[in-house]
Structures are given as C-alpha cells and as structure tokens.
Design an enzyme around this catalytic site. Structure first.
Site, short mmCIF file in Angstrom:
data_model
loop_
_atom_site.label_atom_id
_atom_site.label_comp_id
_atom_site.label_asym_id
_atom_site.label_seq_id
_atom_site.Cartn_x
_atom_site.Cartn_y
_atom_site.Cartn_z
N ARG A 71 20.94 9.55 58.74
CA ARG A 71 21.69 8.35 59.16
C ARG A 71 21.32 7.95 60.58
O ARG A 71 21.14 8.81 61.44
CB ARG A 71 23.20 8.61 59.11
CG ARG A 71 23.72 8.90 57.72
CD ARG A 71 25.25 8.99 57.76
NE ARG A 71 25.74 9.71 56.59
CZ ARG A 71 26.60 10.73 56.63
NH1 ARG A 71 27.10 11.14 57.77
NH2 ARG A 71 26.96 11.32 55.52
N ARG A 75 39.86 19.68 49.75
CA ARG A 75 39.40 18.82 50.85
C ARG A 75 39.17 17.42 50.30
O ARG A 75 38.45 17.24 49.31
CB ARG A 75 38.09 19.36 51.42
CG ARG A 75 37.46 18.43 52.44
CD ARG A 75 36.22 19.07 53.03
NE ARG A 75 35.61 18.20 54.01
CZ ARG A 75 34.41 17.64 53.87
NH1 ARG A 75 33.70 17.85 52.78
NH2 ARG A 75 33.94 16.87 54.81
N HIS A 78 34.86 14.38 59.63
CA HIS A 78 34.64 15.75 60.13
C HIS A 78 35.89 16.31 60.82
O HIS A 78 35.79 17.24 61.63
CB HIS A 78 33.50 15.80 61.17
CG HIS A 78 32.13 15.77 60.61
ND1 HIS A 78 31.03 15.46 61.39
CD2 HIS A 78 31.65 16.03 59.38
CE1 HIS A 78 29.94 15.52 60.66
NE2 HIS A 78 30.29 15.84 59.43
N GLU A 109 35.85 25.31 58.12
CA GLU A 109 36.80 24.28 57.68
C GLU A 109 37.81 24.83 56.68
O GLU A 109 38.96 24.39 56.64
CB GLU A 109 36.04 23.13 56.99
CG GLU A 109 35.17 22.32 57.93
CD GLU A 109 34.25 21.38 57.17
OE1 GLU A 109 33.53 21.85 56.26
OE2 GLU A 109 34.24 20.19 57.49
N ASN A 112 24.04 18.32 59.12
CA ASN A 112 23.34 17.19 58.48
C ASN A 112 23.99 15.89 58.91
O ASN A 112 23.33 14.93 59.26
CB ASN A 112 23.42 17.32 56.95
CG ASN A 112 22.36 18.25 56.44
OD1 ASN A 112 21.22 18.19 56.91
ND2 ASN A 112 22.71 19.11 55.51
N GLU A 121 24.99 25.29 66.23
CA GLU A 121 25.08 26.75 66.28
C GLU A 121 23.75 27.43 66.48
O GLU A 121 23.67 28.51 67.05
CB GLU A 121 25.59 27.28 64.92
CG GLU A 121 27.05 27.16 64.69
CD GLU A 121 27.37 27.53 63.26
OE1 GLU A 121 26.75 28.47 62.71
OE2 GLU A 121 28.23 26.86 62.67
N ASN A 122 22.69 26.80 65.97
CA ASN A 122 21.42 27.52 65.83
C ASN A 122 20.26 27.00 66.67
O ASN A 122 19.19 27.59 66.63
CB ASN A 122 20.97 27.48 64.36
CG ASN A 122 21.95 28.18 63.45
OD1 ASN A 122 22.24 29.34 63.66
ND2 ASN A 122 22.47 27.47 62.47
N LYS A 143 32.12 23.46 46.24
CA LYS A 143 32.14 24.71 47.00
C LYS A 143 33.55 25.28 46.92
O LYS A 143 34.51 24.50 46.85
CB LYS A 143 31.81 24.45 48.47
CG LYS A 143 30.39 24.00 48.71
CD LYS A 143 30.14 23.92 50.21
CE LYS A 143 28.88 23.13 50.48
NZ LYS A 143 28.82 22.54 51.80
N ASN A 156 36.17 22.33 47.70
CA ASN A 156 35.54 21.25 48.46
C ASN A 156 34.51 20.59 47.53
O ASN A 156 33.41 21.11 47.34
CB ASN A 156 34.87 21.87 49.70
CG ASN A 156 34.23 20.83 50.59
OD1 ASN A 156 34.13 19.65 50.22
ND2 ASN A 156 33.77 21.26 51.75
N ILE A 173 23.01 22.69 63.42
CA ILE A 173 22.15 22.47 64.59
C ILE A 173 22.82 23.00 65.85
O ILE A 173 22.20 23.71 66.65
CB ILE A 173 21.84 20.95 64.74
CG1 ILE A 173 21.09 20.44 63.50
CG2 ILE A 173 21.04 20.70 66.01
CD1 ILE A 173 20.88 18.92 63.47
P1 ADP Z 1 26.26 20.13 56.68
O1 ADP Z 1 26.48 19.04 57.66
O2 ADP Z 1 25.67 19.67 55.39
O3 ADP Z 1 27.46 21.06 56.52
P2 ADP Z 1 25.10 22.25 58.27
O4 ADP Z 1 26.20 22.23 59.28
O5 ADP Z 1 24.90 23.50 57.48
O6 ADP Z 1 25.12 21.02 57.29
O7 ADP Z 1 23.75 21.93 59.07
C1 ADP Z 1 22.55 21.85 58.38
C2 ADP Z 1 21.45 21.54 59.36
O8 ADP Z 1 21.42 22.53 60.40
C3 ADP Z 1 20.07 21.61 58.72
O9 ADP Z 1 19.70 20.41 58.20
C4 ADP Z 1 19.21 21.95 59.90
O10 ADP Z 1 18.73 20.73 60.45
C5 ADP Z 1 20.12 22.57 60.91
N1 ADP Z 1 19.74 23.95 61.22
C6 ADP Z 1 20.04 25.08 60.56
N2 ADP Z 1 19.45 26.14 61.15
C7 ADP Z 1 18.78 25.67 62.23
C8 ADP Z 1 17.96 26.26 63.27
N3 ADP Z 1 17.74 27.57 63.30
N4 ADP Z 1 17.43 25.44 64.19
C9 ADP Z 1 17.65 24.11 64.15
N5 ADP Z 1 18.39 23.50 63.22
C10 ADP Z 1 18.96 24.27 62.27
#
Ligand code: ADP
Length: 401
Positions: free
Chosen positions: A243, A92, A182, A386, A213, A335-336, A14, A7, A333
C-alpha cells in the site's frame, strides 16, 4: 477460563486457546494452550496446529470455507483425548465504525450491526462474520462469544485529528472519519511497555510504530490514542508492503485518465501494487529489500521512502503529544530490522532520542530497550500479542455480566 481467540481474514483463520488467570490488569496474565491457522481457504488450504503437550501438525486440508476451517480447528482441539474445554470465544473484528467503541457480547443484534459495517470494510468484516457464524453453529449457544474491534482503541482520538477537511455535511452523511486500524496491536504494545516499566498504562505518553505487512503509527497520551496514521481505510499513512500510504488525492484522477483505467483500478493499484513492492519492483518483503539495499538502487529507494515516511510521522506525533517518554517499534519489520530502526531514528538527538547501536543490532524479536542509557526519549522493541488483548477483553466483558 479457557478462551478460544479467532482471527478470521479473507482466506485465513488464525486461532489461539488462552487460559486466563487474571484479566484485571492492563495486560492479561495467561497461558497459551494451543494455536495455529488454516491458510488459503478455498484454494488448496493448508493448516498448522500446535498445542501444549501435543505434537505440531501441519499439511493440506480440504476446506472450502470459513465454517469448515473453524470446524476442523475445534475438532482438533477436542481430539486425541485432549478434550480442551472452551469456555468462551473472542473474535477479532476489523471495523466497529462509530457503533462499537469497545468489545461487546455477540447476539443477533450485534451480528446485524457488524454486517451493516461491511461496506466500510468489505475485505475484512465479512470474513469475521463467517468465523462468528461458524463458531456459533459448532459450539452452540452455551459458549458465550465476544467481538473485539480493531478500530475501538482509536475512538479517543479528538475531533480535530479524526476529521477530514472535506465538506462537513458529506462526512456526516456517509460516516466518513479517520477510524484508524491495528488498534489491538497498539493497545498491546503500550500495555506491555507500561508493564515492563512498572507503571500504569494510564501514565504513558508514547509513539507506537507498528510495522508489518500493514504499517501504522499511533500517538498515545495517558494510555489513550490521540492520533493515528491509518484513516477511513487502512490505505492512509505510512508506506506498507503493497500500500502507498499518503499521497496527493489528485493522483487518482490523473492516473486514471493517463492510463485509461477507472478510479477503482487505481485504488486497487494503491492497495495491492504500491508501497515497498511498487517502489522496488522486487518484493513487498522488507527482508529481501534490506538484503539488496547496497546493490539494488530501487530496493534502496523503497527502504529509504519507507523510513522517511515513518520518521516524518514520528516527528509529527512528537509534536502532537508535546514530547513523549518512548517510541515503540513492533510488527515483523519493527521487531526484526535494525537497519529500518536505525534509519528512522537517525539524527533525532534534537528530541532526546539516541539509539544504542549494539542493542539495536542485537535485539531481534524480543521485548527490549534499544536506546542509549542517556537517551531521554526511550526506544523499545515489543513483540505484539493481539490475542492477549482479545482474550483479556473477552474475559472482562463476560465477567461484567
Ligand atoms: P502482518 O502485518 O501480516 O501481521 P508481520 O507483522 O508478521 O505481518 O510482518 C511481516 C513482515 O515483516 C514481512 O513482510 C517482512 O517484510 C517483515 N520482516 C520479517 N522478518 C524480517 C527481518 N528479519 N528483517 C526485515 N523485515 C522482516
């Protein structure tokens, strides 16, 4: 079959090595043998490589381009007496335009067609091409390679959802369409949801909210995309890290005039200095913004605008689908962040959605249901993979031949 998944981003490569055991289902049955990345290529690059049964290695790496990065990855995979067989490579590629509606085995003709799409994805497709050329050079013609596109999953979106209301001839002339991005993430999320619920993906009707992101929402009927929030470029739709997502197009000219800059400058601002970062003036990282939510009004505004937009799309896609069985949160975001999930889902009882507050608070980064037992619209958290889809599609393309 061992598949090296590559990727390539503008300054990163990656990778994962995946041993495929069964590629016939919606999800690949697999074992991950190695993974890692080379970051900041050309500007003080660093690396992190991890492999089954090997110690993790990380540090700085003197690589100036993608070819050197891919070379160092393959060298590592073959070093230390761990001569990992690589039977195929899956790449990818972000943009397949209207040319690639599915994965394809890479040959010179395919490379030329991907190159021709550079104009539609100037930040992404050239990086993928560098990764493809580097892998070909290092591994030689004996190792087959497949390109898997981030736009392909969205080719089922019907014309009324994919077409902008601009003069039709212009769309035709310049290949302007809502391509969506995506796709691999949304495709994995829905396949994993189907798998966890013991049903074929072709029977699933759901809204996926991939919030990282970059952020996008997709409406999925019978396992196929019927609408998605990113459009001609990844700028459209949800609020993202940097964005803006949707806005009034008249703002571009208005701001260019008011700030005495060009439309190109404004587009740059909308991509790199807007979204959570532009709203908060603090950060593009949702972790920082949710931590500052109670004391910093701009951080609060950023989170609130982000959640309002996502919720608006959720409502719109429930209308597009005529209701759904599930809403799926994924991405860093999704997930977390229980706070973001709670704000997006609050007050949605009208459509049968009720969160389970304790499940929402405790499910972090794992695949699990977070809706209440009596919620008729389920809510799930899914950790996107992915690479699973890239390896599955690679194996399938090669098995077809
Ligand atoms: P990408 O789109 O680059 O693959 P990710 O899916 O890894 O990125 O998402 C990254 C974003 O997830 C970070 O910028 C952050 O805003 C958010 N994030 C990660 N952990 C947490 C958390 N515990 N709480 C809120 N947001 C989180």
């Amino acid at each position: 079959m061992n598949i090296l998944v590559i990727n390539s981003g503008s300054s990163t490569v990656k990778f994962q090595v995946i041993e495929t055991t069964d590629a016939t289902g919606d999800l690949l049955r697999q074992q991950k043998l190695a993974r890692g990345l080379v970051d900041r290529i050309g500007a003080g690059a660093s690396y992190r490589f991890e492999g089954l049964g090997r110690s993790t290695q990380s540090g700085s790496l003197p690589v100036g381009n993608h070819e050197e990065a891919v070379r160092s990855i393959i060298h590592w995979l073959r070093s230390d007496g761990h001569d990992l067989a690589l039977d195929a490579v899956g790449h990818r590629v972000v943009h397949g335009g209207d040319e690639f509606l599915g994965p394809v085995r890479i040959d010179d003709g395919v490379i030329s067609k991907i190159e021709a799409l550079n104009e539609l994805a100037p930040l992404h497709n050239p990086a993928a091409l560098s990764g493809i050329r580097a892998a070909q050079k290092i591994l030689g013609a004996a190792v087959p390679m497949v390109a898997v596109f981030d736009t392909s999953f969205h080719h089922t979106i019907p014309e009324q959802a994919a077409t902008y209301a601009i003069p039709y001839e212009l769309s035709q002339k310049h290949k302007i369409s809502r391509y969506g991005f995506h796709g691999l993430a949304h495709q994995y999320d829905i396949a994993r949801y189907a798998d966890l619920n013991g049903k074929p993906v072709a029977q699933v009707r759901a809204v996926t909210l991939h919030l990282g992101n970059g952020c996008s929402a997709t409406a999925i009927r019978n396992g196929q995309a019927v609408d998605t929030s990113m459009g001609f470029t990844p700028l459209e739709g949800l609020v993202m890290g940097t964005r803006s997502g949707d806005l009034d197009p008249a703002l571009v000219n208005y701001l260019a005039r008011k700030e005495s800059v060009t439309a190109v400058d404004i587009e740059d601002m909308l991509n790199k200095r807007s979204g959570l970062l532009g709203l908060s003036g603090l950060s593009n990282d949702m972790r920082e913004l949710t931590a500052a939510y109670d004391k910093n009004p701009r951080a609060r505004l950023a989170v609130d605008v982000f959640c309002h937009r996502a919720r608006k799309y959720l409502g719109a896609y429930l209308a597009v689908l005529g209701g759904a069985e599930a809403v799926i949160f994924s991405g860093g975001i999704g997930e977390n962040s229980p706070l973001v999930r709670e704000k997006i889902c609050a007050g949605m009882e009208w459509c049968g959605l009720t969160l389970d507050p304790s499940a929402n608070a405790t499910v972090i980064g794992t695949d699990s249901r977070i809706s209440a037992p009596d919620s008729t619209l389920d809510v799930w958290v899914i950790h996107t993979d992915e690479e699973n889809i890239i390896a599955r599609e690679t194996a399938r393309v090669l098995q077809r031949r």
